[in-house]
Design an enzyme around this catalytic site. Structure first.
Site, PDB file in Angstrom:
ATOM      1  N   GLN A  24       0.781  -1.244   0.000  1.00 35.65           N
ATOM      2  CA  GLN A  24       0.000   0.000   0.000  1.00 35.65           C
ATOM      3  C   GLN A  24       0.809   1.289   0.000  1.00 35.65           C
ATOM      4  O   GLN A  24       0.507   2.207  -0.766  1.00 35.65           O
ATOM      5  CB  GLN A  24      -0.953   0.030   1.202  1.00 35.65           C
ATOM      6  CG  GLN A  24      -1.834   1.276   1.230  1.00 35.65           C
ATOM      7  CD  GLN A  24      -2.799   1.344   2.395  1.00 35.65           C
ATOM      8  OE1 GLN A  24      -3.407   2.371   2.637  1.00 35.65           O
ATOM      9  NE2 GLN A  24      -2.957   0.261   3.135  1.00 35.65           N
ATOM     10  N   SER A  25       1.833   1.405   0.845  1.00 39.15           N
ATOM     11  CA  SER A  25       2.474   2.706   1.013  1.00 39.15           C
ATOM     12  C   SER A  25       3.060   3.229  -0.297  1.00 39.15           C
ATOM     13  O   SER A  25       2.796   4.370  -0.692  1.00 39.15           O
ATOM     14  CB  SER A  25       3.558   2.641   2.093  1.00 39.15           C
ATOM     15  OG  SER A  25       4.583   1.727   1.737  1.00 39.15           O
ATOM     16  N   LYS A  57      16.263 -11.532 -10.605  1.00 40.18           N
ATOM     17  CA  LYS A  57      17.305 -12.475 -10.215  1.00 40.18           C
ATOM     18  C   LYS A  57      18.057 -13.044 -11.418  1.00 40.18           C
ATOM     19  O   LYS A  57      19.011 -13.809 -11.248  1.00 40.18           O
ATOM     20  CB  LYS A  57      16.693 -13.606  -9.393  1.00 40.18           C
ATOM     21  CG  LYS A  57      16.100 -13.136  -8.065  1.00 40.18           C
ATOM     22  CD  LYS A  57      15.501 -14.294  -7.287  1.00 40.18           C
ATOM     23  CE  LYS A  57      14.916 -13.800  -5.960  1.00 40.18           C
ATOM     24  NZ  LYS A  57      14.293 -14.904  -5.173  1.00 40.18           N
ATOM     25  N   PHE A  67      10.813  -1.639  -0.611  1.00 39.18           N
ATOM     26  CA  PHE A  67      11.346  -2.896  -0.095  1.00 39.18           C
ATOM     27  C   PHE A  67      11.972  -2.683   1.281  1.00 39.18           C
ATOM     28  O   PHE A  67      12.162  -1.552   1.726  1.00 39.18           O
ATOM     29  CB  PHE A  67      12.446  -3.432  -1.031  1.00 39.18           C
ATOM     30  CG  PHE A  67      11.953  -3.885  -2.381  1.00 39.18           C
ATOM     31  CD1 PHE A  67      11.062  -4.945  -2.494  1.00 39.18           C
ATOM     32  CD2 PHE A  67      12.391  -3.262  -3.535  1.00 39.18           C
ATOM     33  CE1 PHE A  67      10.616  -5.378  -3.740  1.00 39.18           C
ATOM     34  CE2 PHE A  67      11.955  -3.679  -4.783  1.00 39.18           C
ATOM     35  CZ  PHE A  67      11.070  -4.732  -4.884  1.00 39.18           C
ATOM     36  N   GLY A  68      12.315  -3.790   1.920  1.00 36.80           N
ATOM     37  CA  GLY A  68      13.083  -3.686   3.150  1.00 36.80           C
ATOM     38  C   GLY A  68      14.452  -3.082   2.861  1.00 36.80           C
ATOM     39  O   GLY A  68      14.908  -3.039   1.708  1.00 36.80           O
ATOM     40  N   ARG A  98      21.004  -5.359  -3.060  1.00 36.56           N
ATOM     41  CA  ARG A  98      21.340  -6.774  -3.268  1.00 36.56           C
ATOM     42  C   ARG A  98      21.026  -7.233  -4.686  1.00 36.56           C
ATOM     43  O   ARG A  98      21.590  -8.232  -5.159  1.00 36.56           O
ATOM     44  CB  ARG A  98      20.605  -7.643  -2.235  1.00 36.56           C
ATOM     45  CG  ARG A  98      21.143  -7.441  -0.817  1.00 36.56           C
ATOM     46  CD  ARG A  98      20.684  -8.564   0.110  1.00 36.56           C
ATOM     47  NE  ARG A  98      19.249  -8.535   0.367  1.00 36.56           N
ATOM     48  CZ  ARG A  98      18.684  -7.815   1.338  1.00 36.56           C
ATOM     49  NH1 ARG A  98      19.437  -7.035   2.104  1.00 36.56           N
ATOM     50  NH2 ARG A  98      17.375  -7.853   1.532  1.00 36.56           N
ATOM     51  N   ALA A 152       7.892  -2.906   9.310  1.00 38.94           N
ATOM     52  CA  ALA A 152       6.816  -1.977   9.675  1.00 38.94           C
ATOM     53  C   ALA A 152       5.594  -2.232   8.811  1.00 38.94           C
ATOM     54  O   ALA A 152       5.707  -2.479   7.614  1.00 38.94           O
ATOM     55  CB  ALA A 152       7.267  -0.528   9.497  1.00 38.94           C
ATOM     56  N   TYR A 153       4.459  -2.204   9.450  1.00 38.39           N
ATOM     57  CA  TYR A 153       3.177  -2.275   8.762  1.00 38.39           C
ATOM     58  C   TYR A 153       2.342  -1.090   9.234  1.00 38.39           C
ATOM     59  O   TYR A 153       2.764  -0.321  10.111  1.00 38.39           O
ATOM     60  CB  TYR A 153       2.470  -3.598   9.069  1.00 38.39           C
ATOM     61  CG  TYR A 153       3.134  -4.796   8.439  1.00 38.39           C
ATOM     62  CD1 TYR A 153       2.720  -5.278   7.200  1.00 38.39           C
ATOM     63  CD2 TYR A 153       4.187  -5.439   9.078  1.00 38.39           C
ATOM     64  CE1 TYR A 153       3.337  -6.373   6.618  1.00 38.39           C
ATOM     65  CE2 TYR A 153       4.812  -6.527   8.507  1.00 38.39           C
ATOM     66  CZ  TYR A 153       4.383  -6.992   7.274  1.00 38.39           C
ATOM     67  OH  TYR A 153       4.998  -8.078   6.692  1.00 38.39           O
ATOM     68  N   ASP A 195       0.448   3.885   6.010  1.00 33.86           N
ATOM     69  CA  ASP A 195       0.745   3.516   4.624  1.00 33.86           C
ATOM     70  C   ASP A 195       0.454   4.656   3.647  1.00 33.86           C
ATOM     71  O   ASP A 195       1.365   5.277   3.106  1.00 33.86           O
ATOM     72  CB  ASP A 195      -0.062   2.278   4.233  1.00 33.86           C
ATOM     73  CG  ASP A 195       0.585   0.984   4.703  1.00 33.86           C
ATOM     74  OD1 ASP A 195       1.822   0.919   4.709  1.00 33.86           O
ATOM     75  OD2 ASP A 195      -0.134   0.050   5.056  1.00 33.86           O
ATOM     76  N   GLY A 218      -8.351  20.780  20.232  1.00 29.56           N
ATOM     77  CA  GLY A 218      -7.987  22.074  19.669  1.00 29.56           C
ATOM     78  C   GLY A 218      -8.529  23.214  20.508  1.00 29.56           C
ATOM     79  O   GLY A 218      -8.956  23.030  21.646  1.00 29.56           O
ATOM     80  N   GLY A 219      -8.534  24.395  19.912  1.00 27.04           N
ATOM     81  CA  GLY A 219      -8.987  25.567  20.643  1.00 27.04           C
ATOM     82  C   GLY A 219     -10.487  25.616  20.845  1.00 27.04           C
ATOM     83  O   GLY A 219     -10.975  26.320  21.737  1.00 27.04           O
ATOM     84  N   GLN A 220     -11.241  24.887  20.025  1.00 27.59           N
ATOM     85  CA  GLN A 220     -12.693  24.893  20.129  1.00 27.59           C
ATOM     86  C   GLN A 220     -13.169  23.493  20.509  1.00 27.59           C
ATOM     87  O   GLN A 220     -12.817  22.523  19.842  1.00 27.59           O
ATOM     88  CB  GLN A 220     -13.343  25.310  18.795  1.00 27.59           C
ATOM     89  CG  GLN A 220     -12.744  26.564  18.158  1.00 27.59           C
ATOM     90  CD  GLN A 220     -12.915  27.794  19.019  1.00 27.59           C
ATOM     91  OE1 GLN A 220     -13.817  27.867  19.845  1.00 27.59           O
ATOM     92  NE2 GLN A 220     -12.038  28.781  18.838  1.00 27.59           N
TER      93      GLN A 220
END
Length: 408
Positions: free
Chosen positions: A17-18, A75, A97-98, A104, A137-138, A168, A243-245
Protein backbone atom coordinates in the site's frame (compact mmCIF):
# COMPACT_ATOMS: atom_id res chain seq x y z
CA UNK A 1 -4.51 20.59 -22.31
CA UNK A 2 -1.73 18.19 -21.26
CA UNK A 3 -1.40 16.55 -17.88
CA UNK A 4 0.69 18.12 -15.13
CA UNK A 5 3.31 15.33 -15.09
CA UNK A 6 3.13 14.43 -18.76
CA UNK A 7 6.54 13.30 -20.00
CA UNK A 8 7.66 12.05 -16.58
CA UNK A 9 8.31 8.30 -16.40
CA UNK A 10 8.09 6.53 -13.04
CA UNK A 11 9.67 3.11 -12.57
CA UNK A 12 7.43 1.68 -9.87
CA UNK A 13 8.98 -1.15 -7.84
CA UNK A 14 6.50 -0.75 -4.99
CA UNK A 15 4.11 -3.26 -3.48
CA UNK A 16 1.24 -3.50 -0.96
CA UNK A 17 0.00 0.00 0.00
CA UNK A 18 2.47 2.71 1.01
CA UNK A 19 4.42 2.82 -2.24
CA UNK A 20 1.53 2.10 -4.64
CA UNK A 21 -0.53 4.88 -3.02
CA UNK A 22 2.25 7.33 -3.93
CA UNK A 23 2.78 6.13 -7.48
CA UNK A 24 -0.97 6.08 -8.13
CA UNK A 25 -1.14 9.79 -7.25
CA UNK A 26 1.71 10.44 -9.69
CA UNK A 27 -0.09 8.40 -12.37
CA UNK A 28 -3.29 10.38 -11.78
CA UNK A 29 -1.31 13.58 -12.24
CA UNK A 30 -0.19 12.39 -15.66
CA UNK A 31 3.09 10.53 -15.16
CA UNK A 32 3.75 7.32 -17.09
CA UNK A 33 3.99 4.82 -14.23
CA UNK A 34 5.48 1.46 -15.17
CA UNK A 35 4.85 -1.07 -12.41
CA UNK A 36 7.64 -3.63 -12.32
CA UNK A 37 6.45 -7.00 -10.98
CA UNK A 38 7.81 -10.52 -10.59
CA UNK A 39 6.71 -12.90 -13.40
CA UNK A 40 3.84 -15.19 -12.46
CA UNK A 41 3.22 -13.56 -9.08
CA UNK A 42 3.26 -9.79 -9.22
CA UNK A 43 2.34 -7.52 -6.35
CA UNK A 44 1.25 -9.71 -3.43
CA UNK A 45 -1.97 -7.70 -3.06
CA UNK A 46 -3.23 -9.03 -6.40
CA UNK A 47 -4.13 -12.16 -4.40
CA UNK A 48 -4.77 -10.78 -0.93
CA UNK A 49 -8.31 -10.31 0.45
CA UNK A 50 -9.89 -11.53 -2.77
CA UNK A 51 -13.66 -11.28 -3.01
CA UNK A 52 -13.69 -13.28 -6.27
CA UNK A 53 -11.50 -16.27 -7.18
CA UNK A 54 -8.84 -15.85 -9.83
CA UNK A 55 -9.32 -12.09 -10.19
CA UNK A 56 -7.15 -9.23 -8.97
CA UNK A 57 -8.36 -8.15 -5.55
CA UNK A 58 -9.91 -4.80 -4.77
CA UNK A 59 -6.86 -4.22 -2.57
CA UNK A 60 -4.72 -4.21 -5.73
CA UNK A 61 -7.11 -2.54 -8.16
CA UNK A 62 -7.81 0.40 -5.83
CA UNK A 63 -4.10 1.19 -5.42
CA UNK A 64 -2.82 0.72 -8.95
CA UNK A 65 -5.09 2.63 -11.31
CA UNK A 66 -3.64 4.43 -14.34
CA UNK A 67 -0.43 2.34 -14.37
CA UNK A 68 1.21 -0.02 -16.83
CA UNK A 69 2.58 -3.42 -15.74
CA UNK A 70 5.76 -5.12 -16.88
CA UNK A 71 7.10 -8.40 -15.47
CA UNK A 72 10.85 -8.66 -14.90
CA UNK A 73 12.82 -11.34 -13.08
CA UNK A 74 15.39 -9.30 -11.16
CA UNK A 75 17.31 -12.48 -10.22
CA UNK A 76 18.28 -13.18 -13.83
CA UNK A 77 21.02 -11.45 -15.79
CA UNK A 78 18.66 -10.67 -18.66
CA UNK A 79 16.13 -9.25 -16.23
CA UNK A 80 18.75 -6.97 -14.75
CA UNK A 81 19.66 -5.88 -18.27
CA UNK A 82 16.04 -4.86 -18.89
CA UNK A 83 15.96 -3.10 -15.54
CA UNK A 84 19.12 -1.13 -16.38
CA UNK A 85 17.53 0.07 -19.62
CA UNK A 86 14.40 1.09 -17.72
CA UNK A 87 16.50 3.07 -15.25
CA UNK A 88 18.21 4.91 -18.11
CA UNK A 89 14.83 5.93 -19.53
CA UNK A 90 13.08 6.84 -16.25
CA UNK A 91 12.86 10.04 -14.25
CA UNK A 92 11.97 8.48 -10.92
CA UNK A 93 12.46 5.05 -9.34
CA UNK A 94 10.16 4.31 -6.40
CA UNK A 95 10.50 1.33 -4.04
CA UNK A 96 9.33 0.29 -0.60
CA UNK A 97 11.35 -2.90 -0.10
CA UNK A 98 13.08 -3.69 3.15
CA UNK A 99 16.46 -1.98 3.71
CA UNK A 100 19.12 -3.07 1.20
CA UNK A 101 16.95 -5.13 -1.16
CA UNK A 102 17.63 -3.04 -4.27
CA UNK A 103 21.33 -2.97 -3.38
CA UNK A 104 21.34 -6.77 -3.27
CA UNK A 105 19.92 -6.83 -6.79
CA UNK A 106 23.17 -5.09 -7.76
CA UNK A 107 21.75 -1.59 -8.08
CA UNK A 108 23.04 0.54 -5.22
CA UNK A 109 22.45 4.27 -5.41
CA UNK A 110 25.93 4.80 -6.88
CA UNK A 111 25.22 2.36 -9.72
CA UNK A 112 21.84 3.94 -10.41
CA UNK A 113 23.50 7.37 -10.62
CA UNK A 114 25.98 6.00 -13.14
CA UNK A 115 23.15 4.66 -15.29
CA UNK A 116 21.13 7.87 -15.02
CA UNK A 117 22.50 10.95 -13.24
CA UNK A 118 19.08 12.63 -13.51
CA UNK A 119 17.26 9.81 -11.71
CA UNK A 120 15.28 10.60 -8.56
CA UNK A 121 15.44 7.52 -6.32
CA UNK A 122 12.50 7.55 -3.88
CA UNK A 123 12.14 5.06 -1.03
CA UNK A 124 9.69 4.33 1.75
CA UNK A 125 11.07 2.55 4.78
CA UNK A 126 9.51 1.71 8.11
CA UNK A 127 12.04 3.70 10.09
CA UNK A 128 14.96 6.03 9.63
CA UNK A 129 18.59 5.07 10.28
CA UNK A 130 19.39 4.03 13.82
CA UNK A 131 17.94 1.67 16.39
CA UNK A 132 14.79 0.71 14.46
CA UNK A 133 16.25 0.74 10.93
CA UNK A 134 16.07 -3.02 10.32
CA UNK A 135 12.65 -3.56 11.86
CA UNK A 136 9.63 -4.51 9.76
CA UNK A 137 6.82 -1.98 9.68
CA UNK A 138 3.18 -2.27 8.76
CA UNK A 139 0.31 0.19 8.97
CA UNK A 140 -0.54 -0.25 12.64
CA UNK A 141 3.10 -0.69 13.66
CA UNK A 142 3.73 2.78 12.26
CA UNK A 143 0.69 4.10 14.12
CA UNK A 144 1.98 2.48 17.31
CA UNK A 145 5.46 3.92 17.02
CA UNK A 146 4.51 7.32 15.61
CA UNK A 147 2.33 8.58 18.46
CA UNK A 148 -1.10 7.85 17.03
CA UNK A 149 -2.22 4.82 19.03
CA UNK A 150 -1.18 6.16 22.43
CA UNK A 151 -3.43 9.18 21.90
CA UNK A 152 -6.39 7.46 20.21
CA UNK A 153 -9.27 5.89 22.11
CA UNK A 154 -10.75 6.54 25.54
CA UNK A 155 -8.85 7.15 28.75
CA UNK A 156 -10.14 3.96 30.35
CA UNK A 157 -9.53 1.80 27.26
CA UNK A 158 -6.57 0.38 25.33
CA UNK A 159 -4.52 2.20 22.68
CA UNK A 160 -6.54 2.16 19.45
CA UNK A 161 -5.66 2.19 15.75
CA UNK A 162 -7.37 4.68 13.47
CA UNK A 163 -9.25 3.46 10.40
CA UNK A 164 -7.46 6.03 8.24
CA UNK A 165 -4.32 4.47 6.77
CA UNK A 166 -1.99 7.16 8.04
CA UNK A 167 0.96 4.77 8.21
CA UNK A 168 0.75 3.52 4.62
CA UNK A 169 -1.15 5.99 2.45
CA UNK A 170 -0.15 8.84 4.77
CA UNK A 171 3.49 8.02 4.09
CA UNK A 172 2.74 7.74 0.38
CA UNK A 173 1.46 11.32 0.29
CA UNK A 174 4.65 12.51 2.02
CA UNK A 175 6.72 10.66 -0.59
CA UNK A 176 4.81 12.35 -3.42
CA UNK A 177 5.76 15.75 -1.97
CA UNK A 178 9.42 14.74 -1.82
CA UNK A 179 9.43 13.38 -5.39
CA UNK A 180 7.85 16.51 -6.81
CA UNK A 181 10.32 18.69 -4.90
CA UNK A 182 13.26 16.66 -6.24
CA UNK A 183 11.94 16.89 -9.81
CA UNK A 184 11.56 20.65 -9.45
CA UNK A 185 15.09 21.03 -8.08
CA UNK A 186 16.39 18.90 -10.95
CA UNK A 187 15.26 21.56 -13.41
CA UNK A 188 17.98 23.82 -11.91
CA UNK A 189 20.70 21.32 -11.04
CA UNK A 190 20.24 18.74 -13.77
CA UNK A 191 20.86 16.05 -11.15
CA UNK A 192 18.65 13.54 -9.43
CA UNK A 193 18.79 12.77 -5.73
CA UNK A 194 17.61 10.38 -3.03
CA UNK A 195 14.19 10.91 -1.46
CA UNK A 196 13.41 8.86 1.65
CA UNK A 197 10.37 8.86 3.94
CA UNK A 198 10.03 6.67 7.02
CA UNK A 199 6.56 5.53 8.01
CA UNK A 200 7.26 6.37 11.64
CA UNK A 201 8.24 9.92 10.65
CA UNK A 202 5.12 10.39 8.53
CA UNK A 203 2.81 9.33 11.37
CA UNK A 204 4.78 11.49 13.81
CA UNK A 205 4.31 14.47 11.49
CA UNK A 206 0.56 13.85 11.44
CA UNK A 207 0.57 13.66 15.25
CA UNK A 208 2.40 16.93 15.82
CA UNK A 209 -0.45 18.49 17.82
CA UNK A 210 -0.06 15.73 20.38
CA UNK A 211 3.62 16.62 20.75
CA UNK A 212 2.46 20.21 21.20
CA UNK A 213 0.22 19.07 24.04
CA UNK A 214 2.97 16.92 25.55
CA UNK A 215 5.01 20.08 26.08
CA UNK A 216 2.00 22.08 27.30
CA UNK A 217 1.55 19.54 30.10
CA UNK A 218 4.50 21.16 31.88
CA UNK A 219 2.18 24.10 32.62
CA UNK A 220 -0.57 21.90 34.06
CA UNK A 221 -3.68 19.95 32.98
CA UNK A 222 -5.07 20.46 29.46
CA UNK A 223 -8.38 22.22 30.03
CA UNK A 224 -9.85 21.48 26.60
CA UNK A 225 -9.52 17.72 27.23
CA UNK A 226 -12.39 15.98 29.07
CA UNK A 227 -10.04 13.84 31.19
CA UNK A 228 -10.30 14.12 34.95
CA UNK A 229 -6.69 13.19 35.67
CA UNK A 230 -3.45 14.05 33.90
CA UNK A 231 -0.10 12.36 34.32
CA UNK A 232 3.10 13.19 32.48
CA UNK A 233 1.87 11.98 29.04
CA UNK A 234 -0.87 13.18 26.71
CA UNK A 235 -3.90 10.99 27.51
CA UNK A 236 -6.40 9.35 25.21
CA UNK A 237 -9.35 11.72 25.11
CA UNK A 238 -12.10 10.02 23.13
CA UNK A 239 -13.71 12.32 20.59
CA UNK A 240 -12.44 15.57 22.08
CA UNK A 241 -10.99 17.78 19.37
CA UNK A 242 -7.96 18.72 21.46
CA UNK A 243 -7.99 22.07 19.67
CA UNK A 244 -8.99 25.57 20.64
CA UNK A 245 -12.69 24.89 20.13
CA UNK A 246 -14.39 22.01 22.00
CA UNK A 247 -16.08 19.31 19.93
CA UNK A 248 -17.77 15.95 20.50
CA UNK A 249 -19.78 13.30 18.68
CA UNK A 250 -23.37 13.30 19.93
CA UNK A 251 -26.11 10.73 19.27
CA UNK A 252 -28.89 11.24 16.73
CA UNK A 253 -32.06 9.41 15.77
CA UNK A 254 -32.82 6.61 15.13
CA UNK A 255 -29.84 5.45 17.19
CA UNK A 256 -27.86 3.26 14.79
CA UNK A 257 -24.09 2.68 15.13
CA UNK A 258 -23.28 5.68 12.93
CA UNK A 259 -26.21 7.90 13.87
CA UNK A 260 -23.96 10.55 15.36
CA UNK A 261 -22.91 14.06 14.44
CA UNK A 262 -19.72 15.82 15.45
CA UNK A 263 -20.43 19.31 16.78
CA UNK A 264 -17.89 22.05 17.45
CA UNK A 265 -18.92 24.86 19.81
CA UNK A 266 -17.28 28.14 18.88
CA UNK A 267 -17.84 31.24 21.06
CA UNK A 268 -20.20 32.72 18.46
CA UNK A 269 -22.09 29.45 18.13
CA UNK A 270 -23.22 29.07 21.72
CA UNK A 271 -26.21 31.44 21.54
CA UNK A 272 -27.76 29.80 18.44
CA UNK A 273 -27.06 26.34 19.88
CA UNK A 274 -28.76 27.31 23.13
CA UNK A 275 -31.80 28.39 21.10
CA UNK A 276 -31.87 25.20 19.01
CA UNK A 277 -31.76 22.93 22.06
CA UNK A 278 -34.58 24.85 23.71
CA UNK A 279 -32.45 26.50 26.39
CA UNK A 280 -32.09 30.11 25.13
CA UNK A 281 -31.53 31.40 28.69
CA UNK A 282 -28.11 29.72 28.74
CA UNK A 283 -26.84 32.25 26.19
CA UNK A 284 -26.94 34.95 28.88
CA UNK A 285 -26.36 32.86 32.00
CA UNK A 286 -22.89 33.76 33.40
CA UNK A 287 -22.38 30.12 34.30
CA UNK A 288 -22.67 29.15 30.61
CA UNK A 289 -22.28 32.24 28.42
CA UNK A 290 -18.49 32.27 27.91
CA UNK A 291 -16.01 29.62 26.75
CA UNK A 292 -14.16 29.90 30.07
CA UNK A 293 -17.38 29.32 32.01
CA UNK A 294 -18.18 26.22 29.93
CA UNK A 295 -14.68 24.75 30.00
CA UNK A 296 -15.06 22.81 33.26
CA UNK A 297 -18.41 21.33 32.24
CA UNK A 298 -17.95 20.35 28.61
CA UNK A 299 -19.46 16.93 29.36
CA UNK A 300 -22.62 18.60 30.67
CA UNK A 301 -22.70 20.96 27.68
CA UNK A 302 -22.58 18.13 25.15
CA UNK A 303 -25.11 16.15 27.18
CA UNK A 304 -27.54 19.06 26.80
CA UNK A 305 -26.87 19.20 23.07
CA UNK A 306 -27.37 15.43 22.80
CA UNK A 307 -30.79 15.65 24.46
CA UNK A 308 -31.81 17.67 21.39
CA UNK A 309 -29.89 15.74 18.68
CA UNK A 310 -31.26 12.38 19.83
CA UNK A 311 -34.70 13.51 18.65
CA UNK A 312 -33.55 14.23 15.08
CA UNK A 313 -31.60 12.51 12.32
CA UNK A 314 -27.99 13.50 11.75
CA UNK A 315 -28.99 15.00 8.40
CA UNK A 316 -31.66 17.20 9.97
CA UNK A 317 -29.26 18.30 12.71
CA UNK A 318 -26.64 19.10 10.06
CA UNK A 319 -29.10 21.35 8.23
CA UNK A 320 -30.16 23.16 11.41
CA UNK A 321 -26.60 23.73 12.63
CA UNK A 322 -25.28 24.85 9.25
CA UNK A 323 -28.13 27.33 8.97
CA UNK A 324 -26.47 29.06 11.95
CA UNK A 325 -22.92 28.59 10.61
CA UNK A 326 -22.07 26.08 13.34
CA UNK A 327 -19.27 23.63 12.37
CA UNK A 328 -20.50 20.04 12.37
CA UNK A 329 -20.22 16.80 10.48
CA UNK A 330 -22.45 13.74 10.46
CA UNK A 331 -20.58 10.48 10.97
CA UNK A 332 -20.69 8.88 7.52
CA UNK A 333 -20.39 5.12 7.21
CA UNK A 334 -18.42 3.44 4.45
CA UNK A 335 -21.70 2.50 2.77
CA UNK A 336 -22.96 6.08 2.90
CA UNK A 337 -19.70 7.34 1.43
CA UNK A 338 -19.57 4.85 -1.44
CA UNK A 339 -23.21 5.64 -2.31
CA UNK A 340 -22.98 9.43 -1.85
CA UNK A 341 -24.24 11.26 -4.97
CA UNK A 342 -22.27 14.41 -4.16
CA UNK A 343 -18.99 12.52 -3.89
CA UNK A 344 -19.76 10.75 -7.16
CA UNK A 345 -20.46 14.07 -8.89
CA UNK A 346 -17.21 15.51 -7.57
CA UNK A 347 -15.23 12.47 -8.72
CA UNK A 348 -14.22 11.69 -5.14
CA UNK A 349 -15.72 8.21 -5.58
CA UNK A 350 -15.66 6.79 -9.10
CA UNK A 351 -16.76 3.63 -10.85
CA UNK A 352 -14.16 1.87 -12.99
CA UNK A 353 -14.66 -1.04 -15.36
CA UNK A 354 -12.22 -3.95 -15.16
CA UNK A 355 -11.90 -6.60 -17.91
CA UNK A 356 -11.97 -9.51 -15.45
CA UNK A 357 -13.93 -8.38 -12.41
CA UNK A 358 -16.31 -5.91 -14.09
CA UNK A 359 -17.20 -2.52 -12.57
CA UNK A 360 -15.96 -1.56 -9.12
CA UNK A 361 -15.86 1.65 -7.12
CA UNK A 362 -12.71 3.36 -5.90
CA UNK A 363 -11.55 6.71 -4.65
CA UNK A 364 -10.83 9.44 -7.17
CA UNK A 365 -7.83 11.72 -7.14
CA UNK A 366 -8.07 14.03 -4.10
CA UNK A 367 -5.81 16.63 -5.75
CA UNK A 368 -7.73 18.86 -8.15
CA UNK A 369 -5.82 20.83 -10.80
CA UNK A 370 -7.81 23.22 -12.99
CA UNK A 371 -5.70 22.57 -16.11
CA UNK A 372 -5.00 18.88 -15.53
CA UNK A 373 -8.21 16.96 -14.83
CA UNK A 374 -7.82 13.32 -13.81
CA UNK A 375 -9.48 10.41 -15.56
CA UNK A 376 -9.28 7.34 -13.33
CA UNK A 377 -8.41 4.29 -15.41
CA UNK A 378 -8.33 0.63 -14.36
CA UNK A 379 -5.33 -1.13 -12.89
CA UNK A 380 -3.21 -3.22 -15.28
CA UNK A 381 -3.29 -6.99 -15.57
CA UNK A 382 -0.05 -8.69 -14.58
CA UNK A 383 2.55 -8.08 -17.30
CA UNK A 384 -0.06 -6.54 -19.60
CA UNK A 385 2.36 -3.97 -21.02
CA UNK A 386 5.60 -5.97 -21.04
CA UNK A 387 5.88 -6.16 -24.84
CA UNK A 388 4.83 -2.54 -25.23
CA UNK A 389 7.50 -1.28 -22.85
CA UNK A 390 10.19 -3.54 -24.35
CA UNK A 391 9.37 -2.03 -27.73
CA UNK A 392 9.77 1.47 -26.31
CA UNK A 393 13.19 0.46 -24.97
CA UNK A 394 14.23 -0.89 -28.38
CA UNK A 395 14.20 -4.48 -27.13
CA UNK A 396 11.13 -5.85 -28.96
CA UNK A 397 13.23 -8.24 -31.08
CA UNK A 398 14.53 -9.94 -27.93
CA UNK A 399 11.17 -10.52 -26.22
CA UNK A 400 11.02 -14.22 -27.13
CA UNK A 401 14.58 -14.78 -25.91
CA UNK A 402 13.81 -12.99 -22.66
CA UNK A 403 10.79 -15.23 -22.13
CA UNK A 404 12.77 -18.35 -22.87
CA UNK A 405 15.32 -17.28 -20.27
CA UNK A 406 12.61 -16.58 -17.67
CA UNK A 407 13.56 -12.90 -17.57
CA UNK A 408 10.01 -11.64 -18.20
Amino acid sequence: MGKALEGIRILDMTHVQSGPSATQILAWLGADVIKLEAPGKGDITRQQLRDRPGVDSLYFTMLNCNKRSITVNMKSGEGQEIFAELVKESDVLVENFGPGVVDRFGFAWERLQELNPRLVYASIKGFGPGRYAGFKAYEVVAQAMGGSMSTTGYDDGPPTATGAQIGDSGTGIHLVAGILAALLQRTDTGRGQRVQVAMQDAVLNLCRVKLRDQQRLAAGPLGEYPNEHFGDEVPRSGNASGGGQPGWAVKCAPGGPNDYIYVIVQPTGWAPIAGLIGRPELAEDPAWSTPKARLDKLDKMFALIEEWTEKHTKWAVMEDLNAHDIPCGPILSTRELIEDDTLATLGSVVEVDHPERGPFKTVGCPIKLSDSPVDVERSPLLGEHTDQVLSELGLADRADAFRAAGAI
